[in-house]
Write a protein that holds these residues in place. Structure first.
Motif, PDB file in Angstrom:
ATOM      1  N   GLN A   1      33.341  44.904  35.698  1.00 27.13           N
ATOM      2  CA  GLN A   1      34.427  45.282  34.806  1.00 27.13           C
ATOM      3  C   GLN A   1      35.530  44.215  34.840  1.00 27.13           C
ATOM      4  OE1 GLN A   1      35.020  49.433  35.725  1.00 27.13           O
ATOM      5  NE2 GLN A   1      37.076  49.278  34.911  1.00 27.13           N
ATOM      6  N   LEU A   2      35.828  43.768  36.047  1.00 34.21           N
ATOM      7  CA  LEU A   2      36.893  42.789  36.235  1.00 34.21           C
ATOM      8  C   LEU A   2      36.572  41.488  35.499  1.00 34.21           C
ATOM      9  CD1 LEU A   2      39.487  42.813  38.073  1.00 34.21           C
ATOM     10  CD2 LEU A   2      38.167  41.453  39.680  1.00 34.21           C
ATOM     11  N   CYS A   3      35.340  41.013  35.673  1.00 33.91           N
ATOM     12  CA  CYS A   3      34.960  39.741  35.054  1.00 33.91           C
ATOM     13  C   CYS A   3      34.855  39.877  33.539  1.00 33.91           C
ATOM     14  CB  CYS A   3      33.634  39.242  35.618  1.00 33.91           C
ATOM     15  SG  CYS A   3      33.789  38.676  37.311  1.00 33.91           S
ATOM     16  N   ALA A   4      34.551  41.078  33.073  1.00 32.37           N
ATOM     17  CA  ALA A   4      34.476  41.284  31.636  1.00 32.37           C
ATOM     18  C   ALA A   4      35.877  41.270  31.029  1.00 32.37           C
ATOM     19  CB  ALA A   4      33.775  42.604  31.334  1.00 32.37           C
ATOM     20  N   ALA A   5      36.863  41.718  31.794  1.00 35.81           N
ATOM     21  CA  ALA A   5      38.207  41.872  31.249  1.00 35.81           C
ATOM     22  C   ALA A   5      39.076  40.625  31.404  1.00 35.81           C
ATOM     23  CB  ALA A   5      38.896  43.062  31.914  1.00 35.81           C
ATOM     24  N   LYS A   6      38.894  39.889  32.488  1.00 40.06           N
ATOM     25  CA  LYS A   6      39.819  38.802  32.798  1.00 40.06           C
ATOM     26  C   LYS A   6      39.297  37.447  32.328  1.00 40.06           C
ATOM     27  CE  LYS A   6      42.613  41.563  34.938  1.00 40.06           C
ATOM     28  NZ  LYS A   6      43.940  41.865  34.382  1.00 40.06           N
ATOM     29  N   GLU A   7      40.217  36.507  32.176  1.00 35.92           N
ATOM     30  CA  GLU A   7      39.821  35.146  31.796  1.00 35.92           C
ATOM     31  C   GLU A   7      39.867  34.199  32.985  1.00 35.92           C
ATOM     32  OE1 GLU A   7      42.094  33.878  28.404  1.00 35.92           O
ATOM     33  OE2 GLU A   7      41.771  35.800  27.405  1.00 35.92           O
ATOM     34  N   ILE A   8      40.706  34.555  33.969  1.00 29.25           N
ATOM     35  CA  ILE A   8      40.814  33.699  35.150  1.00 29.25           C
ATOM     36  C   ILE A   8      40.729  34.558  36.400  1.00 29.25           C
ATOM     37  CG2 ILE A   8      42.357  32.180  36.475  1.00 29.25           C
ATOM     38  CD1 ILE A   8      43.572  31.283  33.830  1.00 29.25           C
ATOM     39  N   VAL A   9      39.834  34.186  37.311  1.00 28.80           N
ATOM     40  CA  VAL A   9      39.776  34.844  38.608  1.00 28.80           C
ATOM     41  C   VAL A   9      40.118  33.786  39.654  1.00 28.80           C
ATOM     42  CG1 VAL A   9      38.334  36.050  40.294  1.00 28.80           C
ATOM     43  CG2 VAL A   9      37.995  36.473  37.854  1.00 28.80           C
ATOM     44  N   VAL A  10      41.173  34.020  40.427  1.00 31.11           N
ATOM     45  CA  VAL A  10      41.574  33.065  41.453  1.00 31.11           C
ATOM     46  C   VAL A  10      41.123  33.596  42.809  1.00 31.11           C
ATOM     47  CG1 VAL A  10      43.492  31.764  42.442  1.00 31.11           C
ATOM     48  CG2 VAL A  10      43.646  32.562  40.082  1.00 31.11           C
ATOM     49  N   SER A  11      40.263  32.830  43.482  1.00 33.85           N
ATOM     50  CA  SER A  11      39.740  33.249  44.785  1.00 33.85           C
ATOM     51  C   SER A  11      40.627  32.676  45.888  1.00 33.85           C
ATOM     52  CB  SER A  11      38.305  32.744  44.920  1.00 33.85           C
ATOM     53  OG  SER A  11      37.794  33.068  46.182  1.00 33.85           O
ATOM     54  N   THR A  12      41.210  33.557  46.695  1.00 37.41           N
ATOM     55  CA  THR A  12      42.139  33.108  47.729  1.00 37.41           C
ATOM     56  C   THR A  12      41.714  33.641  49.098  1.00 37.41           C
ATOM     57  OG1 THR A  12      43.509  35.066  47.538  1.00 37.41           O
ATOM     58  CG2 THR A  12      44.063  33.221  46.112  1.00 37.41           C
ATOM     59  N   GLY A  13      42.275  33.070  50.131  1.00 38.44           N
ATOM     60  CA  GLY A  13      41.960  33.528  51.485  1.00 38.44           C
ATOM     61  C   GLY A  13      42.151  32.381  52.451  1.00 38.44           C
ATOM     62  N   SER A  14      42.155  32.673  53.748  1.00 42.30           N
ATOM     63  CA  SER A  14      42.368  31.592  54.704  1.00 42.30           C
ATOM     64  C   SER A  14      41.068  30.813  54.898  1.00 42.30           C
ATOM     65  CB  SER A  14      42.911  32.141  56.025  1.00 42.30           C
ATOM     66  OG  SER A  14      42.090  33.166  56.509  1.00 42.30           O
ATOM     67  N   GLY A  15      41.140  29.713  55.632  1.00 47.53           N
ATOM     68  CA  GLY A  15      39.974  28.843  55.787  1.00 47.53           C
ATOM     69  C   GLY A  15      38.821  29.535  56.498  1.00 47.53           C
ATOM     70  N   GLY A  16      37.597  29.205  56.106  1.00 46.64           N
ATOM     71  CA  GLY A  16      36.430  29.685  56.833  1.00 46.64           C
ATOM     72  C   GLY A  16      36.014  31.116  56.568  1.00 46.64           C
ATOM     73  N   VAL A  17      36.551  31.748  55.536  1.00 52.07           N
ATOM     74  CA  VAL A  17      36.179  33.146  55.280  1.00 52.07           C
ATOM     75  C   VAL A  17      35.145  33.286  54.170  1.00 52.07           C
ATOM     76  CG1 VAL A  17      38.355  34.082  56.126  1.00 52.07           C
ATOM     77  CG2 VAL A  17      38.116  33.547  53.686  1.00 52.07           C
ATOM     78  N   GLY A  18      34.730  32.168  53.578  1.00 48.70           N
ATOM     79  CA  GLY A  18      33.714  32.239  52.535  1.00 48.70           C
ATOM     80  C   GLY A  18      34.293  32.353  51.140  1.00 48.70           C
ATOM     81  N   LYS A  19      35.478  31.811  50.970  1.00 51.76           N
ATOM     82  CA  LYS A  19      36.178  31.860  49.695  1.00 51.76           C
ATOM     83  C   LYS A  19      35.434  31.104  48.598  1.00 51.76           C
ATOM     84  CE  LYS A  19      39.755  29.437  50.161  1.00 51.76           C
ATOM     85  NZ  LYS A  19      41.076  28.929  50.554  1.00 51.76           N
ATOM     86  N   THR A  20      34.983  29.903  48.931  1.00 44.20           N
ATOM     87  CA  THR A  20      34.295  29.077  47.944  1.00 44.20           C
ATOM     88  C   THR A  20      32.961  29.708  47.540  1.00 44.20           C
ATOM     89  OG1 THR A  20      35.261  27.153  48.999  1.00 44.20           O
ATOM     90  CG2 THR A  20      33.469  26.740  47.468  1.00 44.20           C
ATOM     91  N   THR A  21      32.214  30.169  48.531  1.00 46.44           N
ATOM     92  CA  THR A  21      30.924  30.797  48.264  1.00 46.44           C
ATOM     93  C   THR A  21      31.116  32.047  47.415  1.00 46.44           C
ATOM     94  OG1 THR A  21      30.270  30.032  50.442  1.00 46.44           O
ATOM     95  CG2 THR A  21      28.801  31.585  49.371  1.00 46.44           C
ATOM     96  N   THR A  22      32.112  32.848  47.731  1.00 45.14           N
ATOM     97  CA  THR A  22      32.367  34.063  46.975  1.00 45.14           C
ATOM     98  C   THR A  22      32.706  33.726  45.525  1.00 45.14           C
ATOM     99  OG1 THR A  22      33.194  35.091  48.980  1.00 45.14           O
ATOM    100  CG2 THR A  22      33.728  36.189  46.925  1.00 45.14           C
ATOM    101  N   ALA A  23      33.535  32.712  45.327  1.00 45.10           N
ATOM    102  CA  ALA A  23      33.899  32.305  43.968  1.00 45.10           C
ATOM    103  C   ALA A  23      32.651  31.864  43.202  1.00 45.10           C
ATOM    104  CB  ALA A  23      34.930  31.178  44.015  1.00 45.10           C
ATOM    105  N   ALA A  24      31.819  31.057  43.853  1.00 46.40           N
ATOM    106  CA  ALA A  24      30.618  30.558  43.189  1.00 46.40           C
ATOM    107  C   ALA A  24      29.651  31.700  42.877  1.00 46.40           C
ATOM    108  CB  ALA A  24      29.935  29.504  44.062  1.00 46.40           C
ATOM    109  N   ALA A  25      29.518  32.649  43.815  1.00 43.35           N
ATOM    110  CA  ALA A  25      28.607  33.781  43.619  1.00 43.35           C
ATOM    111  C   ALA A  25      29.081  34.645  42.457  1.00 43.35           C
ATOM    112  CB  ALA A  25      28.522  34.612  44.896  1.00 43.35           C
TER     113      ALA A  25
END
Lengths: 321, 391
Positions: B15-39
């Motif tokens: 629902q979120l991805c259908a509604a929004k145009e920009i999703v900003v993935s945030t978090g501290s280092g080493g928590v899998g932020k980049t992987t989560t964004a890519a997934a």
């Protein structure tokens, strides 16, 4: 890399930069190094560079400031504040006490520091090397920036030297570089965990430090090493016990929850095994001569004063104290 | 229109991805932020039939190569449909990926906005500029936000999933555009460079220059002055865009994903970051928790069984050996170890369950991702992770 490797023990250096990928526990290792050094009678300062406030937790004290707090006998902790560092620099080194008080000047520098961030790095490294030069402490342990930024931080005096050819700053960066590149005084400790990305970043960082700086890597500390559940030779026992007849007998004896307990054991084995591969990759990828210290995973308390004490104990064992 | 997105409770990432145009993935280092964004980006492209860009900052090399970014870097590159086919998924939409190269992005920015060729060349050749853009940290934050704004305004994508730089402080990248605007509109800056512009040092600023010369040397001051004078020619554009980027982050088209693990330090940072986002009235779409230990570790009957094994493993082992004629040594010690290990991991699982409860009370949507034995570096791995939290 410096021309030679130091033969001194880790805590016999004067300035240790503790770095690592975010999340591997570099603050806990930095605090434990400080704890251990102070316990051996060294007057020690631990400085947190990225003011996240975690260091205070590991010493069980309130928020830290630029002015060091004595957290245990002989152990001091501070949080870096570049503006305070600039004021101290103006006051003590340039003998310009009034200027430090002039608001607009400090604000101007703050603006420059924000736009040309090398200024912040140099004020940080400058303060730390100055504490070493003045021999205020036997050892200064820095909870430094994460792997991505630490090379920029450590190389900042050289970078500033490239930019500024003359003047007082030039004289200042010269002695900083002397301290930083003397392996008997300064070294980097890279903290990692036995996982893919932290190990890859560690190998990259060690490579970059060698290529882009003349600062020695004293040790790689592998944090959170999971225990081996049972030896590989006992694996067939586990497999046998997992068979239906044995599981039924066990459920009878210790309760039906034994299925989940066995699944928990399988998880523990797979977590441990997947990590061993990365440990091997780390050992094989590091240049020879860099000692690797292992710290166990702490199940009970991973954060706070108790964690510091436990990690210091394990570090002490690894260092042969 | 603007309010409806904010008011409706989001129940799934779909629902979120259908509604929004920009999703900003945030978090501290080493928590899998980049992987989560890519997934998330990969899954959105596969499932929603939209054109998605994943803009990452510092991806692991193998992840970058899985997305075909190795050779292209800063250039937006399409992940071929054949890669989806190989992963056994028929892509409904398009997945694009780009990796942010700070230096390159800055250069592009200058080329785009310099008023004339002479200014452009002078900036690109200025030693201070080269140092700032090449070596120092904070320029990442600004240029990442600037690039996001540029791509969003180009209208090339339905959805942009952006990974944030590994900042020292979660605030840094949010503040980067405004800090840049503040800097360029500052009177202090004009005061600083005035003498180099007019060649006449005013009475008020003279002592400052005497000191500054002593500290920094004349050449360096001249480099600084030249740099800022040149940059001032782009002043209006910079300030305007900085405000626009800030506006975009707070607009209803944008949502934030807070990524964390349940370890103490990352959890704390996530809680802090959630409160900052709330303070600024930014939209928090979801909290994604990585490396979550399985619930079986909290099971009551398992705890009882584990306690018996940990304490009486030797006896239980001996009985079992006798009953089934196993003929094996060490059954008892293996069982004892298994019981102890369960209880050890349970301590962690309990701590993390409490951590999760505290964090999850803040956003509408909390998603848990289990431990994976290895980092994910294939499109199929990303899709598997994405599917697990998608709907």
């Amino acid at each position: 890399m410096p021309a030679r490797r130091s033969t001194l023990g880790l805590l016999d250096r004067k300035l240790l930069f503790v770095t690592g990928k975010g999340g591997v526990g570099k603050t806990s290792v930095a605090s434990a190094l400080g704890h251990l050094a102070a316990a051996q009678g060294r007057r020690t300062l631990v400085c947190e560079v990225d003011s996240k406030g975690d260091l205070a937790d590991f010493f069980g004290v309130g928020p830290l400031s630029f002015e060091p707090t004595e957290v245990r006998p002989g152990l001091f902790a501070m949080a870096m504040d570049t503006e305070a560092s600039l004021k101290e620099y103006l006051r003590l080194q340039l003998k310009l006490p009034m200027l430090a008080k002039v608001g607009p000047l400090a604000r101007t520098f703050d603006f420059i520091a924000n736009a040309a961030p090398g200024v912040k790095e140099i004020l940080t490294v400058g303060k730390l090397t100055w504490e070493v030069r003045e021999r205020h402490y036997d050892l200064v342990v820095v909870d430094a920036s994460a792997t991505g930024h630490v090379v920029g931080q450590l190389a900042s005096p050289v970078a500033i030297n490239d930019l500024v050819k003359v003047g007082l700053v030039r004289n200042q960066t010269d002695w900083m570089i002397d301290i930083l590149t003397d392996p008997d005084q300064t070294a980097v400790v890279v903290v990692t965990s036995p996982e893919e990305m932290p190990v890859s970043e560690t190998l990259e960082l060690v490579g970059r430090l060698g290529e882009e700086t003349d600062i020695e890597v004293a040790s790689v500390v592998v944090n959170r090493v999971l225990p081996e559940l049972f030896a590989r030779s006992d694996e067939e026992i586990f497999d046998r016990v997992r068979e239906p007849d044995a599981m039924a007998a066990l459920a009878e004896r210790v309760g039906g929850g034994v299925e989940q307990v066995m699944e928990g054991a399988e998880l523990a084995v797979s977590l441990r095994r997947s990590r061993v591969r990365h440990l091997t990759r780390l050992r094989e990828g590091l240049p020879s001569g860099i000692p690797v210290l292992n710290l166990p995973f702490l199940f009970t308390r991973s954060h706070g004063v108790r964690a510091t004490a436990k990690i210091a104990e394990s570090l002490g064992e690894e260092l042969g104290f | 229109m603007a309010r409806t997105h904010q008011d409706r409770q989001v129940e799934t990432l779909e629902q979120l991805c259908a509604a929004k145009e920009i999703v900003v993935s945030t978090g501290s280092g080493g928590v899998g932020k980049t992987t989560t964004a890519a997934a998330l980006g990969a899954t959105a492209a596969a499932r929603l039939g939209i054109k998605v860009l994943v803009l990452t900052v510092d991806p692991a090399r193998r992840l970058a190569s899985a997305l075909g970014m190795e050779r292209f870097g800063n250039v937006e590159t399409r992940v071929p449909d054949s890669a989806f086919d190989d992963a056994g998924v028929e892509a409904q939409g398009e997945l694009w990926a780009a990796m942010l190269d700070t230096k390159q992005s800055w250069d592009d920015l200058i080329r785009l906005h310099a008023p004339d060729a002479a200014t452009r060349d002078a900036i690109l050749a200025n030693p201070l500029y080269q140092n700032i853009t090449g070596k120092f940290v904070q320029s990442h934050d600004y240029v990442a936000m600037e690039r996001l704004y540029e791509i969003h305004n180009s209208g090339r994508y339905d959805l942009i999933v952006v990974d944030t730089p590994p900042t020292r402080n979660a605030l840094d990248f949010l503040d980067a555009p405004e800090r840049m605007a503040d800097f360029f509109s500052s009177r202090l800056l004009r005061w600083l460079i005035a003498p180099y512009r007019s060649r006449v040092v005013g009475f008020a600023s003279k002592p400052f220059y005497t000191v500054a010369d002593r500290i920094l040397g004349t050449q360096f001051l001249e480099d600084i002055a030249e740099f800022f004078i040149l940059f001032q020619s782009m002043y209006d554009g910079f300030v305007e865009r900085a405000h626009a980027v800030t506006e975009l982050l707070g607009s209803p088209q944008t949502t934030f994903l807070v990524v964390s693990t349940l370890e103490v330090a990352p959890s704390r940072e996530a809680a802090y970051f959630l409160s900052l986002l709330a303070e600024r009235e930014y939209h928090v779409g979801a909290l994604v928790l990585n490396k979550v230990l399985p619930d079986l570790l909290l099971d009551k009957s398992a705890t009882e069984s584990a306690r018996v094994l940990a304490k009486h493993g030797a006896d239980v082992g001996a009985e079992l050996d006798e009953q089934l004629q196993l003929g094996m040594a060490h059954v008892g010690s293996v069982l004892t170890e298994v019981g102890r290990s369960f209880l050890d991991y349970q301590v962690v699982a309990r701590r993390e369950a409490e951590q999760r409860r505290e964090l999850a009370s803040i956003p509408d949507l909390t998603l848990s991702v289990p431990y994976f034995d290895d980092d994910i570096h294939s499109l199929s791995g990303l899709l598997r992770l994405g599917e697990g939290i998608w709907s």
